[in-house]
Design a protein around this motif. Sequence first.
Motif, PDB file in Angstrom:
ATOM      1  N   GLN A  43      35.308 -17.739  -1.036  1.00  0.00           N
ATOM      2  CA  GLN A  43      36.069 -18.755  -1.760  1.00  0.00           C
ATOM      3  C   GLN A  43      37.466 -18.263  -2.114  1.00  0.00           C
ATOM      4  O   GLN A  43      38.107 -18.806  -2.976  1.00  0.00           O
ATOM      5  CB  GLN A  43      35.342 -19.228  -3.025  1.00  0.00           C
ATOM      6  CG  GLN A  43      34.030 -19.897  -2.770  1.00  0.00           C
ATOM      7  CD  GLN A  43      34.078 -21.012  -1.762  1.00  0.00           C
ATOM      8  OE1 GLN A  43      33.460 -20.894  -0.729  1.00  0.00           O
ATOM      9  NE2 GLN A  43      34.772 -22.079  -2.037  1.00  0.00           N
ATOM     10  N   MET A  52      33.325 -25.086  -3.632  1.00  0.00           N
ATOM     11  CA  MET A  52      33.127 -24.006  -4.596  1.00  0.00           C
ATOM     12  C   MET A  52      31.662 -23.646  -4.783  1.00  0.00           C
ATOM     13  O   MET A  52      31.304 -22.982  -5.741  1.00  0.00           O
ATOM     14  CB  MET A  52      33.731 -24.424  -5.950  1.00  0.00           C
ATOM     15  CG  MET A  52      35.220 -24.634  -5.942  1.00  0.00           C
ATOM     16  SD  MET A  52      36.133 -23.121  -5.633  1.00  0.00           S
ATOM     17  CE  MET A  52      35.864 -22.259  -7.159  1.00  0.00           C
ATOM     18  N   HIS A  55      30.973 -19.815  -4.665  1.00  0.00           N
ATOM     19  CA  HIS A  55      31.600 -19.188  -5.827  1.00  0.00           C
ATOM     20  C   HIS A  55      30.774 -19.406  -7.084  1.00  0.00           C
ATOM     21  O   HIS A  55      30.538 -18.475  -7.855  1.00  0.00           O
ATOM     22  CB  HIS A  55      33.017 -19.740  -6.033  1.00  0.00           C
ATOM     23  CG  HIS A  55      33.669 -19.224  -7.272  1.00  0.00           C
ATOM     24  ND1 HIS A  55      34.360 -18.046  -7.299  1.00  0.00           N
ATOM     25  CD2 HIS A  55      33.716 -19.726  -8.528  1.00  0.00           C
ATOM     26  CE1 HIS A  55      34.809 -17.833  -8.524  1.00  0.00           C
ATOM     27  NE2 HIS A  55      34.437 -18.844  -9.287  1.00  0.00           N
ATOM     28  N   GLU A  56      30.330 -20.608  -7.294  1.00  0.00           N
ATOM     29  CA  GLU A  56      29.545 -20.900  -8.488  1.00  0.00           C
ATOM     30  C   GLU A  56      28.178 -20.230  -8.442  1.00  0.00           C
ATOM     31  O   GLU A  56      27.635 -19.835  -9.473  1.00  0.00           O
ATOM     32  CB  GLU A  56      29.385 -22.411  -8.676  1.00  0.00           C
ATOM     33  CG  GLU A  56      30.685 -23.124  -8.997  1.00  0.00           C
ATOM     34  CD  GLU A  56      31.352 -22.596 -10.251  1.00  0.00           C
ATOM     35  OE1 GLU A  56      30.646 -22.221 -11.213  1.00  0.00           O
ATOM     36  OE2 GLU A  56      32.600 -22.546 -10.282  1.00  0.00           O
ATOM     37  N   HIS A  59      28.868 -16.482  -9.265  1.00  0.00           N
ATOM     38  CA  HIS A  59      29.867 -16.304 -10.315  1.00  0.00           C
ATOM     39  C   HIS A  59      29.502 -15.200 -11.306  1.00  0.00           C
ATOM     40  O   HIS A  59      30.321 -14.328 -11.604  1.00  0.00           O
ATOM     41  CB  HIS A  59      30.071 -17.623 -11.052  1.00  0.00           C
ATOM     42  CG  HIS A  59      31.164 -17.578 -12.060  1.00  0.00           C
ATOM     43  ND1 HIS A  59      32.465 -17.867 -11.747  1.00  0.00           N
ATOM     44  CD2 HIS A  59      31.147 -17.262 -13.370  1.00  0.00           C
ATOM     45  CE1 HIS A  59      33.209 -17.723 -12.812  1.00  0.00           C
ATOM     46  NE2 HIS A  59      32.433 -17.369 -13.830  1.00  0.00           N
ATOM     47  N   CYS A  69      37.663 -13.065 -10.760  1.00  0.00           N
ATOM     48  CA  CYS A  69      37.434 -14.353 -10.113  1.00  0.00           C
ATOM     49  C   CYS A  69      38.241 -15.472 -10.721  1.00  0.00           C
ATOM     50  O   CYS A  69      38.359 -16.504 -10.113  1.00  0.00           O
ATOM     51  CB  CYS A  69      35.950 -14.680 -10.066  1.00  0.00           C
ATOM     52  SG  CYS A  69      35.238 -15.480 -11.456  1.00  0.00           S
ATOM     53  N   HIS A  70      38.795 -15.324 -11.917  1.00  0.00           N
ATOM     54  CA  HIS A  70      39.659 -16.369 -12.443  1.00  0.00           C
ATOM     55  C   HIS A  70      40.599 -15.819 -13.454  1.00  0.00           C
ATOM     56  O   HIS A  70      40.774 -14.698 -13.642  1.00  0.00           O
ATOM     57  CB  HIS A  70      38.937 -17.580 -13.004  1.00  0.00           C
ATOM     58  CG  HIS A  70      37.722 -17.320 -13.800  1.00  0.00           C
ATOM     59  ND1 HIS A  70      37.392 -18.081 -14.882  1.00  0.00           N
ATOM     60  CD2 HIS A  70      36.720 -16.417 -13.697  1.00  0.00           C
ATOM     61  CE1 HIS A  70      36.255 -17.659 -15.370  1.00  0.00           C
ATOM     62  NE2 HIS A  70      35.831 -16.647 -14.678  1.00  0.00           N
TER      63      HIS A  70
END
Length: 70
Positions: A43, A52, A55-56, A59, A69-70
């Motif tokens: 991702q 996504m 990714h989820e 996570h 990741c963010h």
Amino acid sequence: MAYSAATQTDVSLPTIPLGEILPWAIFGGLLLMLAIYFVGAEQGATALFKGMYVHEFVHDGRHLLGFPCH
């Protein structure tokens, strides 16, 4: 207190030939690299799947392993 002589038995460990374990080690290494890719890089710029979802799914594993990741 007197100790009696214990009987001693020889214990031999089984040997595993390298030719038998090498294919499994390579297979396990490839699975590990694939898992690291999905947790660490999917991702991002090299995404294989649209959306996504991956990714989820990974996570929390990203945070646990220290991947940003963010």
